[in-house]
Design a protein around this motif. Structure first.
Motif, PDB file in Angstrom:
ATOM      1  N   MET A   1      11.517  -0.402 -14.295  1.00  0.00           N
ATOM      2  CA  MET A   1      11.713  -1.636 -15.039  1.00  0.00           C
ATOM      3  C   MET A   1      12.618  -2.616 -14.275  1.00  0.00           C
ATOM      4  N   ILE A   2      13.730  -2.097 -13.729  1.00  0.00           N
ATOM      5  CA  ILE A   2      14.655  -2.949 -12.983  1.00  0.00           C
ATOM      6  C   ILE A   2      14.001  -3.442 -11.697  1.00  0.00           C
ATOM      7  N   ALA A   3      13.241  -2.559 -11.023  1.00  0.00           N
ATOM      8  CA  ALA A   3      12.568  -2.960  -9.783  1.00  0.00           C
ATOM      9  C   ALA A   3      11.520  -4.040 -10.048  1.00  0.00           C
ATOM     10  N   ALA A   4      10.774  -3.903 -11.141  1.00  0.00           N
ATOM     11  CA  ALA A   4       9.770  -4.917 -11.478  1.00  0.00           C
ATOM     12  C   ALA A   4      10.426  -6.251 -11.820  1.00  0.00           C
ATOM     13  N   LEU A   5      11.531  -6.215 -12.577  1.00  0.00           N
ATOM     14  CA  LEU A   5      12.241  -7.448 -12.907  1.00  0.00           C
ATOM     15  C   LEU A   5      12.806  -8.119 -11.660  1.00  0.00           C
ATOM     16  N   ALA A   6      13.385  -7.314 -10.753  1.00  0.00           N
ATOM     17  CA  ALA A   6      13.914  -7.873  -9.504  1.00  0.00           C
ATOM     18  C   ALA A   6      12.799  -8.471  -8.656  1.00  0.00           C
ATOM     19  N   PHE A   7      11.624  -7.820  -8.665  1.00  0.00           N
ATOM     20  CA  PHE A   7      10.498  -8.358  -7.896  1.00  0.00           C
ATOM     21  C   PHE A   7      10.097  -9.738  -8.401  1.00  0.00           C
ATOM     22  N   TYR A   8       9.965  -9.906  -9.704  1.00  0.00           N
ATOM     23  CA  TYR A   8       9.548 -11.199 -10.255  1.00  0.00           C
ATOM     24  C   TYR A   8      10.616 -12.270 -10.028  1.00  0.00           C
ATOM     25  N   PHE A  45      10.976  -7.178   0.737  1.00  0.00           N
ATOM     26  CA  PHE A  45      10.714  -6.078   1.675  1.00  0.00           C
ATOM     27  C   PHE A  45      11.540  -4.846   1.325  1.00  0.00           C
ATOM     28  N   LEU A  46      12.781  -5.055   0.897  1.00  0.00           N
ATOM     29  CA  LEU A  46      13.605  -3.914   0.492  1.00  0.00           C
ATOM     30  C   LEU A  46      13.019  -3.207  -0.727  1.00  0.00           C
ATOM     31  N   ILE A  47      12.512  -3.985  -1.677  1.00  0.00           N
ATOM     32  CA  ILE A  47      11.892  -3.374  -2.856  1.00  0.00           C
ATOM     33  C   ILE A  47      10.648  -2.572  -2.466  1.00  0.00           C
ATOM     34  N   ALA A  48       9.895  -3.079  -1.468  1.00  0.00           N
ATOM     35  CA  ALA A  48       8.684  -2.383  -1.023  1.00  0.00           C
ATOM     36  C   ALA A  48       8.984  -1.174  -0.151  1.00  0.00           C
ATOM     37  N   GLY A  49      10.238  -0.971   0.240  1.00  0.00           N
ATOM     38  CA  GLY A  49      10.593   0.174   1.065  1.00  0.00           C
ATOM     39  C   GLY A  49      10.582  -0.088   2.542  1.00  0.00           C
ATOM     40  N   ALA A  50      10.380  -1.327   2.963  1.00  0.00           N
ATOM     41  CA  ALA A  50      10.367  -1.668   4.398  1.00  0.00           C
ATOM     42  C   ALA A  50      11.721  -2.254   4.773  1.00  0.00           C
ATOM     43  N   GLU A  51      12.715  -1.388   4.881  1.00  0.00           N
ATOM     44  CA  GLU A  51      14.071  -1.871   5.155  1.00  0.00           C
ATOM     45  C   GLU A  51      14.214  -2.439   6.560  1.00  0.00           C
ATOM     46  N   PHE A  52      13.421  -1.943   7.507  1.00  0.00           N
ATOM     47  CA  PHE A  52      13.505  -2.466   8.868  1.00  0.00           C
ATOM     48  C   PHE A  52      13.032  -3.926   8.914  1.00  0.00           C
ATOM     49  N   LEU A  53      11.936  -4.222   8.245  1.00  0.00           N
ATOM     50  CA  LEU A  53      11.450  -5.600   8.200  1.00  0.00           C
ATOM     51  C   LEU A  53      12.446  -6.514   7.497  1.00  0.00           C
ATOM     52  N   THR A 120      -5.270   1.772  -7.954  1.00  0.00           N
ATOM     53  CA  THR A 120      -4.725   3.122  -7.782  1.00  0.00           C
ATOM     54  C   THR A 120      -3.879   3.266  -6.532  1.00  0.00           C
ATOM     55  N   LEU A 121      -3.941   2.262  -5.637  1.00  0.00           N
ATOM     56  CA  LEU A 121      -3.168   2.348  -4.402  1.00  0.00           C
ATOM     57  C   LEU A 121      -1.698   2.062  -4.682  1.00  0.00           C
ATOM     58  N   ARG A 122      -0.832   2.700  -3.943  1.00  0.00           N
ATOM     59  CA  ARG A 122       0.606   2.499  -4.071  1.00  0.00           C
ATOM     60  C   ARG A 122       1.170   2.110  -2.712  1.00  0.00           C
ATOM     61  N   LEU A 123       2.248   1.337  -2.744  1.00  0.00           N
ATOM     62  CA  LEU A 123       2.902   0.955  -1.493  1.00  0.00           C
ATOM     63  C   LEU A 123       3.525   2.182  -0.848  1.00  0.00           C
ATOM     64  N   ASN A 124       3.305   2.320   0.441  1.00  0.00           N
ATOM     65  CA  ASN A 124       3.873   3.435   1.191  1.00  0.00           C
ATOM     66  C   ASN A 124       4.446   2.866   2.479  1.00  0.00           C
ATOM     67  N   ALA A 125       5.754   2.926   2.638  1.00  0.00           N
ATOM     68  CA  ALA A 125       6.405   2.303   3.791  1.00  0.00           C
ATOM     69  C   ALA A 125       6.040   2.972   5.101  1.00  0.00           C
ATOM     70  N   THR A 126       5.734   4.256   5.087  1.00  0.00           N
ATOM     71  CA  THR A 126       5.416   4.989   6.309  1.00  0.00           C
ATOM     72  C   THR A 126       4.121   5.759   6.104  1.00  0.00           C
ATOM     73  N   PRO A 127       3.373   6.056   7.192  1.00  0.00           N
ATOM     74  CA  PRO A 127       2.142   6.848   7.043  1.00  0.00           C
ATOM     75  C   PRO A 127       2.404   8.263   6.563  1.00  0.00           C
ATOM     76  N   GLY A 128       3.582   8.751   6.760  1.00  0.00           N
ATOM     77  CA  GLY A 128       3.895  10.107   6.344  1.00  0.00           C
ATOM     78  C   GLY A 128       5.368  10.375   6.514  1.00  0.00           C
ATOM     79  N   PRO A 129       5.847  11.471   6.008  1.00  0.00           N
ATOM     80  CA  PRO A 129       7.290  11.764   6.124  1.00  0.00           C
ATOM     81  C   PRO A 129       7.727  12.037   7.552  1.00  0.00           C
ATOM     82  N   GLU A 130       6.785  12.372   8.445  1.00  0.00           N
ATOM     83  CA  GLU A 130       7.172  12.685   9.826  1.00  0.00           C
ATOM     84  C   GLU A 130       7.283  11.434  10.699  1.00  0.00           C
ATOM     85  N   VAL A 131       6.834  10.281  10.225  1.00  0.00           N
ATOM     86  CA  VAL A 131       6.872   9.029  10.987  1.00  0.00           C
ATOM     87  C   VAL A 131       7.823   8.070  10.291  1.00  0.00           C
TER      88      VAL A 131
END
Length: 234
Positions: A1-8, A45-53, A120-131
């Protein structure tokens, strides 16, 4: 809920600042609104999990590119009165081009459909936990889209050269320009001197310009003094 509110909230501020970038009359204000848009995009970008960007957007774009834009805008010293002289003459052409672009956007959005699995797709910052995030971004830019990345850099280079050419086009004739050949040749070298300790300026051949004389105090007239005393007796 907080993440969605911050996004908007961040998305609304981003859209508003982007509109102000285009509609502001002062170009300096446009650059400041652009910096605000960069900060809100970094928050998304931080909300989406892309902290480097997000960090790259703040450090590179806000700390370097936006400051460069501001420097170029202030250096160009644009005369807005001259820019508005031909506005009415070219207004019909601009209206026709704007209408064509609007129709194209209508055709694009009219035929646009969501993919069946888009919900059904979800944001995924990395292709996998190993990358890591940085490694995944490096593979995407420097492997999959390396040519597009180089073309974007070339476009920015051409824009920078164009801004410099526009700045130096109407430079005054009495302005000083850099002569690299004279600097490299060093024909007129400065002669170093070893003056004696506690030597005066006159001994070294340095003559100081005389200081301007201090204004003399205005003398009080005799009549004024007499009138002052006469008024005292009354």
């Amino acid at each position: 809920m907080i993440a969605a509110l911050a996004f908007y909230v961040f998305a609304a501020i981003l859209i508003a600042s982007a509109v102000m970038v285009v509609t502001s009359r002062n170009p300096v204000h446009s650059v400041l609104f652009l910096i605000l848009a960069f900060f809100n995009a970094a928050a998304l970008f931080l909300i989406a999990g892309a902290e480097f960007l997000a960090m790259i957007l703040v450090i590179v774009y806000v700390g370097a590119v936006a400051v460069l834009f501001l420097f170029i805008v202030m250096m160009l010293d644009i005369d807005f009165s001259r820019m508005r002289e031909g506005l009415q003459r070219y207004a019909p052409i601009g209206a026709v081009i704007g209408g064509i672009l609007f129709l194209e956007l209508l055709f694009v959005f009219g035929s646009w459909q969501f993919a069946p699995d888009a919900t059904t797709l979800r944001l995924n910052a990395t292709p996998g936990p190993e990358v890591t995030n940085t490694e995944a971004l490096g593979r995407l830019i420097y492997t999959d889209y390396i040519y597009l990345f180089q073309v974007a850099g070339l476009i920015l280079l051409v824009a920078m050269i164009g801004a410099i050419v526009l700045t130096l086009r109407d430079k005054p004739a009495n302005s000083k320009r850099q002569d690299i050949a004279v600097q490299v040749a060093r024909a007129e070298a400065v002669k170093l001197a070893n003056p004696p300790a506690r030597a005066g300026l006159g001994q070294l051949g340095i003559v100081r310009r005389p200081l301007p004389e201090a204004p003399k105090p205005k003398a009080v007239g005799h009549d004024d003094h007499h009138d002052h005393h006469g008024g005292g007796h009354h």
